[in-house]
Design a protein around this motif. Sequence first.
Motif, mmCIF file in Angstrom:
data_model
loop_
_atom_site.group_PDB
_atom_site.id
_atom_site.type_symbol
_atom_site.label_atom_id
_atom_site.label_comp_id
_atom_site.label_asym_id
_atom_site.label_seq_id
_atom_site.Cartn_x
_atom_site.Cartn_y
_atom_site.Cartn_z
ATOM 1 N N ARG A 28 0.827 -1.219 0.000
ATOM 2 C CA ARG A 28 0.000 0.000 0.000
ATOM 3 C C ARG A 28 0.862 1.271 0.000
ATOM 4 O O ARG A 28 0.569 2.222 -0.704
ATOM 5 N N LYS A 29 1.941 1.285 0.763
ATOM 6 C CA LYS A 29 2.809 2.466 0.850
ATOM 7 C C LYS A 29 3.433 2.793 -0.510
ATOM 8 O O LYS A 29 3.482 3.947 -0.919
ATOM 9 N N ILE A 30 3.880 1.776 -1.205
ATOM 10 C CA ILE A 30 4.479 1.975 -2.523
ATOM 11 C C ILE A 30 3.410 2.412 -3.520
ATOM 12 O O ILE A 30 3.631 3.325 -4.317
ATOM 13 N N ALA A 31 2.258 1.767 -3.472
ATOM 14 C CA ALA A 31 1.156 2.132 -4.372
ATOM 15 C C ALA A 31 0.742 3.586 -4.163
ATOM 16 O O ALA A 31 0.528 4.324 -5.132
ATOM 17 N N ASP A 32 0.651 4.004 -2.908
ATOM 18 C CA ASP A 32 0.276 5.393 -2.621
ATOM 19 C C ASP A 32 1.290 6.376 -3.181
ATOM 20 O O ASP A 32 0.923 7.430 -3.705
ATOM 21 N N ALA A 33 2.567 6.031 -3.091
ATOM 22 C CA ALA A 33 3.614 6.906 -3.631
ATOM 23 C C ALA A 33 3.520 6.998 -5.154
ATOM 24 O O ALA A 33 3.674 8.082 -5.734
ATOM 25 N N ILE A 34 3.254 5.883 -5.809
ATOM 26 C CA ILE A 34 3.111 5.868 -7.260
ATOM 27 C C ILE A 34 1.901 6.695 -7.679
ATOM 28 O O ILE A 34 1.984 7.523 -8.593
ATOM 29 N N VAL A 35 0.775 6.492 -6.997
ATOM 30 C CA VAL A 35 -0.451 7.228 -7.321
ATOM 31 C C VAL A 35 -0.236 8.730 -7.121
ATOM 32 O O VAL A 35 -0.640 9.536 -7.957
ATOM 33 N N LYS A 36 0.418 9.102 -6.036
ATOM 34 C CA LYS A 36 0.684 10.526 -5.764
ATOM 35 C C LYS A 36 1.536 11.139 -6.874
ATOM 36 O O LYS A 36 1.249 12.232 -7.361
ATOM 37 N N THR A 37 2.576 10.435 -7.270
ATOM 38 C CA THR A 37 3.449 10.944 -8.326
ATOM 39 C C THR A 37 2.704 11.043 -9.647
ATOM 40 O O THR A 37 2.846 12.035 -10.376
ATOM 41 N N CYS A 38 1.894 10.052 -9.966
ATOM 42 C CA CYS A 38 1.099 10.092 -11.199
ATOM 43 C C CYS A 38 0.128 11.267 -11.180
ATOM 44 O O CYS A 38 -0.030 11.961 -12.192
#
Length: 54
Positions: A28-38
């Motif tokens: 979840r932490k990695i996914a959230d970082a990817i979504v934020k950057t996108c």
Amino acid sequence: MHPEIINSLAYIKKAAAITNCEVGILDRKIADAIVKTCDEILEGKNYAGYQTYG
């Protein structure tokens, strides 16, 4: 790279991160970082790493 391509890739990466998180493949932490950057890319931020034309 054209901004349209960058945005398209951001949409694809965001969807993949969300989906992979939902099925348990991605933390979840990695996914959230990817979504934020996108989201930042789609708002017109974070283009510094891409050479844009057009």
